[in-house]
Design an enzyme around this catalytic site. Structure first.
Site, PDB file in Angstrom:
ATOM      1  N   ASP A   7      77.449  22.228  71.241  1.00 25.77           N
ATOM      2  CA  ASP A   7      78.446  21.235  71.687  1.00 25.77           C
ATOM      3  C   ASP A   7      79.303  21.884  72.778  1.00 25.77           C
ATOM      4  O   ASP A   7      79.316  23.107  72.926  1.00 25.77           O
ATOM      5  CB  ASP A   7      79.332  20.782  70.511  1.00 25.77           C
ATOM      6  N   SER A   8      80.023  21.034  73.506  1.00 25.57           N
ATOM      7  CA  SER A   8      80.962  21.559  74.494  1.00 25.57           C
ATOM      8  C   SER A   8      82.093  22.319  73.808  1.00 25.57           C
ATOM      9  O   SER A   8      82.765  23.127  74.431  1.00 25.57           O
ATOM     10  CB  SER A   8      81.553  20.401  75.297  1.00 25.57           C
ATOM     11  N   TYR A  39      83.528  18.281  78.553  1.00 22.90           N
ATOM     12  CA  TYR A  39      82.426  17.795  79.386  1.00 22.90           C
ATOM     13  C   TYR A  39      82.660  16.350  79.834  1.00 22.90           C
ATOM     14  O   TYR A  39      82.137  15.931  80.856  1.00 22.90           O
ATOM     15  CB  TYR A  39      81.115  17.806  78.587  1.00 22.90           C
ATOM     16  N   GLY A  40      83.402  15.632  79.036  1.00 24.50           N
ATOM     17  CA  GLY A  40      83.546  14.180  79.257  1.00 24.50           C
ATOM     18  C   GLY A  40      84.188  13.789  80.567  1.00 24.50           C
ATOM     19  O   GLY A  40      84.161  12.625  80.959  1.00 24.50           O
ATOM     20  N   CYS A  70      76.405  16.612  70.817  1.00 22.48           N
ATOM     21  CA  CYS A  70      77.364  16.189  71.833  1.00 22.48           C
ATOM     22  C   CYS A  70      76.775  14.957  72.524  1.00 22.48           C
ATOM     23  O   CYS A  70      75.736  15.043  73.179  1.00 22.48           O
ATOM     24  CB  CYS A  70      77.559  17.335  72.825  1.00 22.48           C
ATOM     25  N   ASN A  71      77.437  13.838  72.330  1.00 25.36           N
ATOM     26  CA  ASN A  71      76.965  12.589  72.939  1.00 25.36           C
ATOM     27  C   ASN A  71      77.009  12.670  74.463  1.00 25.36           C
ATOM     28  O   ASN A  71      76.172  12.106  75.150  1.00 25.36           O
ATOM     29  CB  ASN A  71      77.836  11.417  72.486  1.00 25.36           C
ATOM     30  N   CYS A 180      81.660  10.289  69.883  1.00 19.48           N
ATOM     31  CA  CYS A 180      81.892  11.645  70.382  1.00 19.48           C
ATOM     32  C   CYS A 180      82.135  12.476  69.137  1.00 19.48           C
ATOM     33  O   CYS A 180      82.918  12.082  68.264  1.00 19.48           O
ATOM     34  CB  CYS A 180      83.127  11.676  71.284  1.00 19.48           C
ATOM     35  N   THR A 181      81.466  13.608  69.041  1.00 20.29           N
ATOM     36  CA  THR A 181      81.564  14.375  67.797  1.00 20.29           C
ATOM     37  C   THR A 181      82.983  14.906  67.540  1.00 20.29           C
ATOM     38  O   THR A 181      83.357  15.131  66.395  1.00 20.29           O
ATOM     39  CB  THR A 181      80.541  15.534  67.795  1.00 20.29           C
TER      40      THR A 181
HETATM   41  N1  DGL Z   1      81.809  16.445  71.658  1.00 21.87           N
HETATM   42  C1  DGL Z   1      81.335  15.813  72.814  1.00 21.87           C
HETATM   43  C2  DGL Z   1      80.673  14.469  72.539  1.00 21.87           C
HETATM   44  O1  DGL Z   1      80.151  14.262  71.470  1.00 21.87           O
HETATM   45  C3  DGL Z   1      82.083  15.825  74.093  1.00 21.87           C
HETATM   46  C4  DGL Z   1      83.428  16.329  74.242  1.00 21.87           C
HETATM   47  C5  DGL Z   1      83.781  16.725  75.671  1.00 21.87           C
HETATM   48  O2  DGL Z   1      83.536  17.884  75.985  1.00 21.87           O
HETATM   49  O3  DGL Z   1      84.277  15.897  76.438  1.00 21.87           O
HETATM   50  O4  DGL Z   1      80.624  13.616  73.371  1.00 21.87           O
END
Ligand code: DGL
Length: 260
Positions: A7-8, A39-40, A70-71, A180-181
């Site tokens: 995940d990020s 990441y978002g 991570c979605n 988002c996780t």
């Molecule tokens: N946990 C990540 C997800 O499921 C993204 C979080 C991020 O880095 O923005 O989308």
């Protein structure tokens, strides 16, 4: 060999938490790309470059499969990662299909990061079965930052969630998809804000079922003693302070599982 959970940041611990219960005889490598979180709010190219780097790193550590917990990374990079890396890769998409199956013909709000909300992958998924336009998408990028800072229930968090979600006519909705996780940590806060007719849906269980199925299919399930290694980007987490922090997150997730 290990299972990589990527995940990020610390959101993917929600998938790890499910995986360690369902696969008690496996070894895990949890990779949180904390150097580059969130990441978002990044571009597809940036996310592809971060994830490719992390996958190479995990491959050197001998992972036999990776869950992209991570979605956002799944939305931006999963196709390219599958082309480049010849190991089973399990991605994660907001569980909109699950919500539609459980709550037929009723409205759903999907909360996710801006990359996931704007991404073609989610739009395509929704287009496949939401012909009555029952799904609304809301980007909540600040929740990722709050989660990384262990801030789950402050005045700021509640004000942010109220501002973003109470503008909907919530009596007409039946579910909220945690797309988002990182958002799994906020179930108690969300429960307080949202009316009881709104149920939470996440993709953690489905993702781990897929992982197990895939490992069985290619005969890669193991029967060893469970071990978990944690990495923050390419650095192994070995300070007790940081490990204790991770255990606090996992404990919180155990409490969140009981909230629907
Ligand atoms: N946990 C990540 C997800 O499921 C993204 C979080 C991020 O880095 O923005 O989308």
């Amino acid at each position: 060999m290990k299972i990589g959970i990527f995940d990020s940041g610390l959101g993917g611990l929600s998938v790890l938490n499910e995986a360690i219960k369902k696969l008690p005889n496996e070894q895990f490598l949890y990779y949180a790309d904390r150097q580059n979180v969130p990441y978002g709010l990044k571009s597809k190219e940036q996310i592809l470059s971060y994830t490719t780097h992390a996958f190479k790193f995990m491959q050197e550590k001998d992972v036999k499969a990776v869950v992209v917990a991570c979605n956002t990374a799944t939305s931006a990079a999963i196709n390219e990662l599958r082309e480049e890396f010849a190991i089973p890769i399990i991605g994660m998409e907001p569980a909109v299909k699950k919500a539609a199956d459980i709550f037929k013909n009723s409205r759903t709000i999907v909360i996710a990061t801006p990359v996931t909300v704007k991404g073609k992958k989610l739009k395509d998924l929704i287009a496949r079965f939401d012909n009555k336009s029952l799904i609304d998408l809301v980007a909540l990028p600040k929740l990722v930052e709050f989660a990384e800072n262990e801030e789950f229930y402050s005045q700021r968090v509640r004000a942010y969630l109220k501002n973003e979600l109470l503008k909907f006519d919530l009596a007409n909705y039946s579910s909220l998809v945690l797309g988002c996780t990182h958002f799994n940590y906020f179930k108690d806060t969300l429960r307080e804000i949202l009316p009881p007719n709104i149920k939470f849906i996440d993709g953690n269980e489905g993702t781990v079922n897929k992982l197990k199925y895939e490992l069985e299919r290619v005969n890669l399930l193991e029967d060893s003693t469970q071990e978990i290694e944690y990495y923050y980007s390419d650095s192994k987490v070995d300070s007790q302070v940081e490990l204790d922090r991770i255990y606090r997150y996992l404990k919180r997730l155990d409490r969140m599982i009981l909230i629907d």
